[in-house]
Design a protein around this motif. Structure first.
Motif, short mmCIF file in Angstrom:
data_model
loop_
_atom_site.label_atom_id
_atom_site.label_comp_id
_atom_site.label_asym_id
_atom_site.label_seq_id
_atom_site.Cartn_x
_atom_site.Cartn_y
_atom_site.Cartn_z
N GLN A 134 9.06 0.43 1.16
CA GLN A 134 8.46 0.60 0.05
C GLN A 134 9.23 1.59 -0.81
OE1 GLN A 134 5.77 -0.76 -1.73
NE2 GLN A 134 6.18 0.34 -3.44
N THR A 260 2.26 0.73 0.18
CA THR A 260 2.15 -0.48 -0.72
C THR A 260 0.92 -0.13 -1.51
OG1 THR A 260 1.01 -1.83 0.71
CG2 THR A 260 3.58 -1.71 0.81
N LYS A 265 1.20 4.32 -5.08
CA LYS A 265 2.09 4.17 -6.13
C LYS A 265 1.80 5.38 -7.29
CE LYS A 265 3.03 -0.51 -5.06
NZ LYS A 265 2.77 -1.99 -5.38
#
Length: 291
Positions: A134, A260, A265
């Protein structure tokens, strides 16, 4: 043969930039992404119990997620020695504040090892298109990201079509909590001793094998008594075991944020906005829960 970390002191020269003209106005900082305080149900992952090392110490319990993708032979050695009881009762004989805590020596003084042969170095590994990487930063010539909880740097993925195996070089970043294998001067001299990072130490990268990372219990790592060597009584690993080997009735349930996930994020975006050019993967939080 003494198996200890080779420390290299480095110095950096900081140059001050000239002050901007008084008539110029400073640019407004970019907005900082809002990260939810608590990850949602879909943001978590359950680590493979076969790759979770549970270390009970007199300062608390530590969970280390092993990374077979990064260092398959070292991970196998850690499992073998754990299941053989080699790590039970071993002391943290060398602990340096703002650096690491070293243990795993049957002699508890840095001069010993197991009855198994020394390991060939796994300072780097190969990342392919199927590697669960990632990315959190693209530096054009290199990429920074995570494989599970382990922060890693790799060559640019644009090089993959140009290599014989379609893969590129990757290596672990020595952030807080990363587990590395101690060795002597020879790169291929790691055996049983390992260390847990208390703080980031980039100069170890590509010089020591990173085989996993603490996903819960970093407070216990930082609480271990400091010394080089540590004065008696030394803190110790009272028992080390693989999570998969613990009885189902008493096995702790652990989960960790998935790199993920939407929460992760958002965390990356927040850290990047706050740190700008000083962004580092070591500043990214990876929450975990143990029940």
């Amino acid at each position: 043969m003494i198996r200890s970390l080779l420390l290299a002191a480095t110095a950096a020269l900081v140059l001050a930039a000239p002050a901007a003209a008084a008539s110029k106005k400073a640019a407004a900082p970019p907005p900082v992404a809002v990260v939810p305080d608590t990850p949602s149900a879909g943001d978590w992952r359950i680590p493979d119990p076969e790759n979770v090392l549970v270390i009970d110490t007199n300062k608390g319990r530590i969970f280390v997620e092993l990374s077979p993708l990064a260092a398959p032979n070292h991970v196998q050695r850690i499992k073998e020695l754990t299941r053989a009881g080699v790590y039970d009762g071993r002391t943290f004989f060398r602990v340096i504040d703002l650096f690491m805590a070293q243990t795993g020596d049957p002699k508890d003084d840095g001069t010993g090892g197991s009855d198994k042969p020394d390991l060939a170095a796994e300072f780097t590994f190969r990342r392919g298109t199927q590697t669960p990487f990632q990315m959190v930063a693209d530096q054009t010539v290199a990429e920074i990201g995570f494989i599970g909880a382990l922060p890693v740097m790799t060559q640019s993925s644009m090089l993959m079509p140009m290599t014989a195996d379609g893969k590129i070089a990757a290596w672990g970043l020595y952030c807080p909590g990363v587990a590395g294998m101690a060795r002597a001067e020879s790169p291929d001299s790691a055996n049983s001793q390992f260390f847990l990072m208390r703080q980031a130490y980039p100069s170890l990268e590509k010089r020591y094998t990173a085989f996993g990372r603490v996903i819960a219990g970093e407070d216990a790592v930082r609480a271990i008594k400091v010394g080089e060597p540590v004065d008696a009584p030394q803190d110790k690993m009272t028992k080390a075991q693989m999570l998969a080997d613990m009885p189902a009735a008493t096995r702790p349930k652990i989960r960790v944020v998935d790199p993920t996930s939407a929460w992760f994020k958002a965390e990356v975006a927040s850290v990047r906005a706050r740190m700008g050019a000083d962004f580092t993967a070591c500043a990214i939080r990876i929450p975990s829960e143990v029940k």
